[in-house]
Motif scaffolding. Structure first.
Motif, PDB file in Angstrom:
ATOM      1  N   ILE A 176       6.657  10.376  -8.374  1.00  0.00           N
ATOM      2  CA  ILE A 176       7.993  10.260  -7.795  1.00  0.00           C
ATOM      3  C   ILE A 176       8.212  11.274  -6.677  1.00  0.00           C
ATOM      4  O   ILE A 176       9.004  11.042  -5.761  1.00  0.00           O
ATOM      5  CB  ILE A 176       9.063  10.417  -8.903  1.00  0.00           C
ATOM      6  N   GLY A 177       7.484  12.378  -6.724  1.00  0.00           N
ATOM      7  CA  GLY A 177       7.628  13.382  -5.671  1.00  0.00           C
ATOM      8  C   GLY A 177       9.015  13.970  -5.653  1.00  0.00           C
ATOM      9  O   GLY A 177       9.556  14.340  -6.698  1.00  0.00           O
ATOM     10  N   ASN A 178       9.621  14.054  -4.473  1.00  0.00           N
ATOM     11  CA  ASN A 178      10.970  14.629  -4.365  1.00  0.00           C
ATOM     12  C   ASN A 178      12.039  13.556  -4.175  1.00  0.00           C
ATOM     13  O   ASN A 178      13.138  13.834  -3.712  1.00  0.00           O
ATOM     14  CB  ASN A 178      11.032  15.638  -3.217  1.00  0.00           C
ATOM     15  N   ARG A 179      11.711  12.330  -4.563  1.00  0.00           N
ATOM     16  CA  ARG A 179      12.675  11.231  -4.436  1.00  0.00           C
ATOM     17  C   ARG A 179      13.660  11.307  -5.607  1.00  0.00           C
ATOM     18  O   ARG A 179      13.299  10.997  -6.735  1.00  0.00           O
ATOM     19  CB  ARG A 179      11.956   9.883  -4.425  1.00  0.00           C
ATOM     20  N   VAL A 180      14.890  11.682  -5.341  1.00  0.00           N
ATOM     21  CA  VAL A 180      15.861  11.878  -6.412  1.00  0.00           C
ATOM     22  C   VAL A 180      16.811  10.696  -6.565  1.00  0.00           C
ATOM     23  O   VAL A 180      17.546  10.611  -7.554  1.00  0.00           O
ATOM     24  CB  VAL A 180      16.685  13.170  -6.207  1.00  0.00           C
ATOM     25  N   TYR A 181      16.814   9.787  -5.598  1.00  0.00           N
ATOM     26  CA  TYR A 181      17.652   8.592  -5.710  1.00  0.00           C
ATOM     27  C   TYR A 181      17.062   7.515  -4.816  1.00  0.00           C
ATOM     28  O   TYR A 181      17.159   7.565  -3.600  1.00  0.00           O
ATOM     29  CB  TYR A 181      19.097   8.888  -5.276  1.00  0.00           C
ATOM     30  N   GLY A 182      16.427   6.541  -5.457  1.00  0.00           N
ATOM     31  CA  GLY A 182      15.855   5.437  -4.707  1.00  0.00           C
ATOM     32  C   GLY A 182      14.572   5.806  -3.993  1.00  0.00           C
ATOM     33  O   GLY A 182      14.048   6.917  -4.109  1.00  0.00           O
ATOM     34  N   CYS A 183      14.064   4.841  -3.236  1.00  0.00           N
ATOM     35  CA  CYS A 183      12.801   5.007  -2.516  1.00  0.00           C
ATOM     36  C   CYS A 183      12.805   4.078  -1.313  1.00  0.00           C
ATOM     37  O   CYS A 183      13.165   2.901  -1.437  1.00  0.00           O
ATOM     38  CB  CYS A 183      11.628   4.687  -3.439  1.00  0.00           C
ATOM     39  N   ASP A 184      12.400   4.593  -0.163  1.00  0.00           N
ATOM     40  CA  ASP A 184      12.379   3.799   1.070  1.00  0.00           C
ATOM     41  C   ASP A 184      10.970   3.425   1.517  1.00  0.00           C
ATOM     42  O   ASP A 184      10.801   2.807   2.569  1.00  0.00           O
ATOM     43  CB  ASP A 184      13.043   4.585   2.212  1.00  0.00           C
ATOM     44  N   ASP A 185       9.957   3.798   0.749  1.00  0.00           N
ATOM     45  CA  ASP A 185       8.588   3.711   1.248  1.00  0.00           C
ATOM     46  C   ASP A 185       8.161   2.301   1.648  1.00  0.00           C
ATOM     47  O   ASP A 185       7.604   2.092   2.725  1.00  0.00           O
ATOM     48  CB  ASP A 185       7.619   4.267   0.199  1.00  0.00           C
ATOM     49  N   LEU A 206       7.205  -7.818  -8.006  1.00  0.00           N
ATOM     50  CA  LEU A 206       7.560  -6.428  -8.262  1.00  0.00           C
ATOM     51  C   LEU A 206       7.719  -6.205  -9.755  1.00  0.00           C
ATOM     52  O   LEU A 206       8.369  -7.003 -10.443  1.00  0.00           O
ATOM     53  CB  LEU A 206       8.877  -6.087  -7.544  1.00  0.00           C
ATOM     54  N   ASP A 207       7.131  -5.127 -10.257  1.00  0.00           N
ATOM     55  CA  ASP A 207       7.389  -4.690 -11.625  1.00  0.00           C
ATOM     56  C   ASP A 207       8.386  -3.537 -11.528  1.00  0.00           C
ATOM     57  O   ASP A 207       7.994  -2.392 -11.270  1.00  0.00           O
ATOM     58  CB  ASP A 207       6.100  -4.214 -12.299  1.00  0.00           C
ATOM     59  N   PRO A 208       9.682  -3.811 -11.670  1.00  0.00           N
ATOM     60  CA  PRO A 208      10.696  -2.762 -11.495  1.00  0.00           C
ATOM     61  C   PRO A 208      10.476  -1.560 -12.395  1.00  0.00           C
ATOM     62  O   PRO A 208      10.889  -0.442 -12.058  1.00  0.00           O
ATOM     63  CB  PRO A 208      12.011  -3.484 -11.843  1.00  0.00           C
ATOM     64  N   ARG A 209       9.848  -1.753 -13.536  1.00  0.00           N
ATOM     65  CA  ARG A 209       9.672  -0.649 -14.486  1.00  0.00           C
ATOM     66  C   ARG A 209       8.800   0.459 -13.923  1.00  0.00           C
ATOM     67  O   ARG A 209       8.796   1.570 -14.452  1.00  0.00           O
ATOM     68  CB  ARG A 209       9.075  -1.185 -15.792  1.00  0.00           C
ATOM     69  N   ARG A 210       8.063   0.159 -12.833  1.00  0.00           N
ATOM     70  CA  ARG A 210       7.261   1.185 -12.170  1.00  0.00           C
ATOM     71  C   ARG A 210       7.869   1.606 -10.827  1.00  0.00           C
ATOM     72  O   ARG A 210       7.347   2.519 -10.181  1.00  0.00           O
ATOM     73  CB  ARG A 210       5.835   0.672 -11.925  1.00  0.00           C
ATOM     74  N   CYS A 211       8.910   0.935 -10.415  1.00  0.00           N
ATOM     75  CA  CYS A 211       9.505   1.183  -9.101  1.00  0.00           C
ATOM     76  C   CYS A 211      10.340   2.464  -9.131  1.00  0.00           C
ATOM     77  O   CYS A 211      11.154   2.677 -10.042  1.00  0.00           O
ATOM     78  CB  CYS A 211      10.380  -0.014  -8.713  1.00  0.00           C
ATOM     79  N   VAL A 212      10.184   3.321  -8.131  1.00  0.00           N
ATOM     80  CA  VAL A 212      10.925   4.579  -8.080  1.00  0.00           C
ATOM     81  C   VAL A 212      12.433   4.328  -8.014  1.00  0.00           C
ATOM     82  O   VAL A 212      13.221   5.058  -8.621  1.00  0.00           O
ATOM     83  CB  VAL A 212      10.471   5.441  -6.883  1.00  0.00           C
ATOM     84  N   SER A 213      12.843   3.297  -7.295  1.00  0.00           N
ATOM     85  CA  SER A 213      14.275   2.992  -7.234  1.00  0.00           C
ATOM     86  C   SER A 213      14.816   2.661  -8.618  1.00  0.00           C
ATOM     87  O   SER A 213      15.881   3.137  -9.024  1.00  0.00           O
ATOM     88  CB  SER A 213      14.533   1.829  -6.271  1.00  0.00           C
ATOM     89  N   ASP A 216       0.818  -1.212   0.000  1.00  0.00           N
ATOM     90  CA  ASP A 216       0.000   0.000   0.000  1.00  0.00           C
ATOM     91  C   ASP A 216       0.855   1.266   0.000  1.00  0.00           C
ATOM     92  O   ASP A 216       0.402   2.326  -0.444  1.00  0.00           O
ATOM     93  CB  ASP A 216      -0.914   0.014   1.231  1.00  0.00           C
ATOM     94  N   ALA A 217       2.088   1.156   0.501  1.00  0.00           N
ATOM     95  CA  ALA A 217       2.949   2.345   0.624  1.00  0.00           C
ATOM     96  C   ALA A 217       3.597   2.742  -0.695  1.00  0.00           C
ATOM     97  O   ALA A 217       4.078   3.870  -0.837  1.00  0.00           O
ATOM     98  CB  ALA A 217       4.036   2.084   1.663  1.00  0.00           C
ATOM     99  N   CYS A 218       3.624   1.845  -1.675  1.00  0.00           N
ATOM    100  CA  CYS A 218       4.338   2.130  -2.919  1.00  0.00           C
ATOM    101  C   CYS A 218       3.681   3.278  -3.684  1.00  0.00           C
ATOM    102  O   CYS A 218       2.496   3.188  -4.050  1.00  0.00           O
ATOM    103  CB  CYS A 218       4.379   0.882  -3.802  1.00  0.00           C
ATOM    104  N   PRO A 219       4.394   4.356  -3.966  1.00  0.00           N
ATOM    105  CA  PRO A 219       3.774   5.525  -4.618  1.00  0.00           C
ATOM    106  C   PRO A 219       3.387   5.279  -6.066  1.00  0.00           C
ATOM    107  O   PRO A 219       2.501   5.969  -6.599  1.00  0.00           O
ATOM    108  CB  PRO A 219       4.864   6.599  -4.510  1.00  0.00           C
ATOM    109  N   THR A 220       4.029   4.327  -6.726  1.00  0.00           N
ATOM    110  CA  THR A 220       3.766   4.093  -8.147  1.00  0.00           C
ATOM    111  C   THR A 220       3.018   2.784  -8.411  1.00  0.00           C
ATOM    112  O   THR A 220       2.870   2.382  -9.561  1.00  0.00           O
ATOM    113  CB  THR A 220       5.092   4.064  -8.936  1.00  0.00           C
ATOM    114  N   LYS A 221       2.569   2.118  -7.333  1.00  0.00           N
ATOM    115  CA  LYS A 221       1.847   0.848  -7.456  1.00  0.00           C
ATOM    116  C   LYS A 221       2.654  -0.152  -8.298  1.00  0.00           C
ATOM    117  O   LYS A 221       2.175  -0.715  -9.289  1.00  0.00           O
ATOM    118  CB  LYS A 221       0.463   1.068  -8.078  1.00  0.00           C
ATOM    119  N   ALA A 222       3.890  -0.368  -7.859  1.00  0.00           N
ATOM    120  CA  ALA A 222       4.806  -1.234  -8.603  1.00  0.00           C
ATOM    121  C   ALA A 222       4.653  -2.710  -8.265  1.00  0.00           C
ATOM    122  O   ALA A 222       5.383  -3.532  -8.817  1.00  0.00           O
ATOM    123  CB  ALA A 222       6.251  -0.797  -8.340  1.00  0.00           C
ATOM    124  N   PHE A 223       3.707  -3.042  -7.379  1.00  0.00           N
ATOM    125  CA  PHE A 223       3.501  -4.436  -7.000  1.00  0.00           C
ATOM    126  C   PHE A 223       2.174  -4.925  -7.579  1.00  0.00           C
ATOM    127  O   PHE A 223       1.111  -4.620  -7.035  1.00  0.00           O
ATOM    128  CB  PHE A 223       3.491  -4.598  -5.480  1.00  0.00           C
TER     129      PHE A 223
END
Length: 392
Positions: free
Chosen positions: A249-258, A224-231, A211-218
C-alpha cells in the motif's frame, strides 16, 4: 406505442424537433459545468448482468454488501425505474495537472487519491444534475430522476453505451478527450431522447494500467478483484487490512490513482477546470506525522466537504499507521507510538504493525511489555505477530 409514449412524443414535438432539444440539453449541461454528455438507451447488454452475477457469486464484492442487494435492479435501468425511456450520461473532468504517483516517493507524506482532494463529487454534481433535470422537464415535459454513484446504477457500462468512452482494462471509463479522469452522473428521463452511438474499445494491446497496480488486483484484463485493490482496502474494507497487502500500500492513505494515472490516453486530457473539484493544497501530500495526531474533531475539520470525511477517522488513521510503517522513517516512531492507546482497536493494531517495521527488536519487545494490558484480541494478535516476525 403506449399512451404514455404517445404523450411524450407529442411533448417533444411541442417543444421543438428532437435534435434541437438534444442540442439545447448539451448546451445547458456544459453551462452547468459538465465536460461530457451523451445519451444511452435504457438497457444494457445481457453480458453486463452475467458479469455482475459472476462477480457476486465469487464473493469479489468483499465488504461492499450493497452490491449484492437486489442485483437485478443494476442490470438494467428499467429494473430501477420502469418508466425510463432514455439515460443521459454526464461526465465532469477532474484531471490533475501532474502525475499523482510522484507523491509516493515522499515516504513521510500521505498520498490521497486525486478525486478526494476537493469537495465531495456527490455533493457537487448532484445539485447540477437536479438543475439539469428541472430544465429538461420545464423544456420538454416528462419526468426525470438523477443518480451520482448512490443507487443501483451501473454508471460505467451506461457511459460506454452512451458513447462517453469505453471501459478500459482497469474497468474504469476512458475517454479519448479526457483520459481516465471523469466523475459520472446519470439522468434518467421518461422522454424518448435519441441515443448516441456506443463507445468503442481503444485499449488495443496496452496493459499499462494492469502493470501499474501495486497489489496485482487484476487477475485478467477487465476483471478486478476489489479485495486486493488499494482503493477498496483503504476505503471500504472494515477492520484490519491483511498483513500481506500492507507493505504494497505504501503511503496511500485514501484510494489509489495508479491504474488511472498509467493510462496513455491521459496525454490527451486537459486539467479539470472546476474549482470545487480541484485539489486543496492542504490535502496534496500532507505530513503523516500531522495526520497521526488527528482526533475526531480535527479529522472532520480537515476533511470538511470531502469524500474522505465519509470514511471516518478510524479507518483513515488505520491507513495512516500503515503508511508510517511503510515509510522506513524512524522519526515517525513517536507518531505511531502515540496511537497505541487510541480508542479504536484497528488504529492500535495498525500502530503495532507500523512500530514493528520501524523499531529494533529489543525496543519493540520493551514496548510490548508496557502494553501487556491490551484487552482487544485483534490487537493482541498484532503484538504476537509482530514479535514472532522479530524472532524470525
Amino acid at each position: 406505442m403506449t399512451d404514455q409514449s404517445a404523450l411524450l412524443s407529442a411533448s417533444c414535438e411541442k417543444t421543438g424537433a428532437e435534435p434541437d432539444l438534444v442540442a439545447a440539453l448539451r448546451e445547458k449541461a456544459a453551462a452547468l459545468g459538465f465536460d461530457a454528455v451523451a445519451i444511452a438507451p435504457p438497457d444494457l447488454p445481457p453480458e453486463t448482468g452475467a458479469r455482475l452475477r459472476d462477480f457476486l457469486v465469487q464473493g469479489l464484492h468483499g465488504d461492499m454488501g450493497w452490491l449484492a442487494d437486489r442485483p437485478e435492479r443494476r442490470t438494467s435501468p428499467c429494473g430501477l425505474w420502469a418508466d425510463v425511456r432514455a439515460v443521459v450520461m454526464l461526465g465532469a473532468n477532474y484531471g490533475p495537472g501532474h502525475d499523482p504517483r510522484a507523491l509516493q516517493a515522499q515516504k513521510d507524506r500521505a498520498a490521497i487519491s486525486v478525486y478526494a482532494r476537493g469537495d465531495d463529487y456527490h455533493d457537487v454534481i448532484k445539485p447540477r444534475l437536479k438543475e439539469l433535470a428541472r430544465w429538461l422537464i420545464g423544456s420538454a415535459g416528462g419526468d426525470a430522476k438523477v443518480f451520482v454513484d448512490t443507487a443501483a446504477v451501473m454508471e460505467k457500462p451506461l457511459a460506454m453505451r452512451a458513447g462517453l468512452g469505453w471501459q478500459g482494462k482497469h474497468t474504469n471509463l476512458v475517454s479519448r478527450d479526457l483520459g481516465s479522469w471523469l466523475f459520472l452522473g446519470a439522468l434518467f428521463t421518461t422522454l424518448p431522447l435519441p441515443p448516441d452511438p456506443p463507445g468503442r474499445d481503444h485499449c488495443g494491446s496496452c496493459k499499462a494500467c494492469l502493470d501499474a497496480c501495486p497489489t496485482k488486483a487484476f487477475p485478467a484484463p477487465w476483471r478486478l478483484d476489489p479485495r486486493r485493490c488499494v482503493s477498496y482496502l483503504t476505503i471500504e474494507h472494515k477492520g484490519s487490512i491483511p498483513r500481506d497487502l500492507r507493505p504494497l500500500i505504501g503511503n496511500r492513505v485514501y484510494g489509489c490513482d495508479d491504474c488511472l494515472a498509467a493510462c496513455p490516453w491521459n496525454k490527451f486530457a486537459r486539467m479539470g477546470r472546476d474549482a470545487k473539484l480541484s485539489a486543496r493544497d492542504e490535502l496534496t501530500g500532507p505530513a503523516l506525522a500531522e495526520l497521526a495526531k488527528l482526533d475526531d474533531a480535527a479529522f472532520r475539520a480537515l476533511f470538511r466537504k470531502t469524500a474522505v470525511k465519509r470514511v471516518g477517522r478510524e479507518k483513515f488513521l488505520r491507513n495512516v499507521m500503515i503508511a508510517i510503517g511503510n515509510s522506513g522513517d524512524p522519526s515517525l516512531v513517536p507518531a505511531a507510538e502515540a496511537r497505541l492507546t487510541d480508542a479504536a482497536a484497528p488504529v492500535r493494531g495498525a500502530a503495532v504493525w507500523a512500530l514493528s517495521k520501524l523499531l529494533p527488536e529489543r525496543d519493540l519487545s520493551a514496548l510490548a511489555e508496557r502494553h501487556r494490558g491490551e484487552n482487544d484480541p485483534t490487537v493482541r494478535d498484532e503484538w504476537r505477530a509482530a514479535l514472532r516476525s522479530d524472532e524470525g
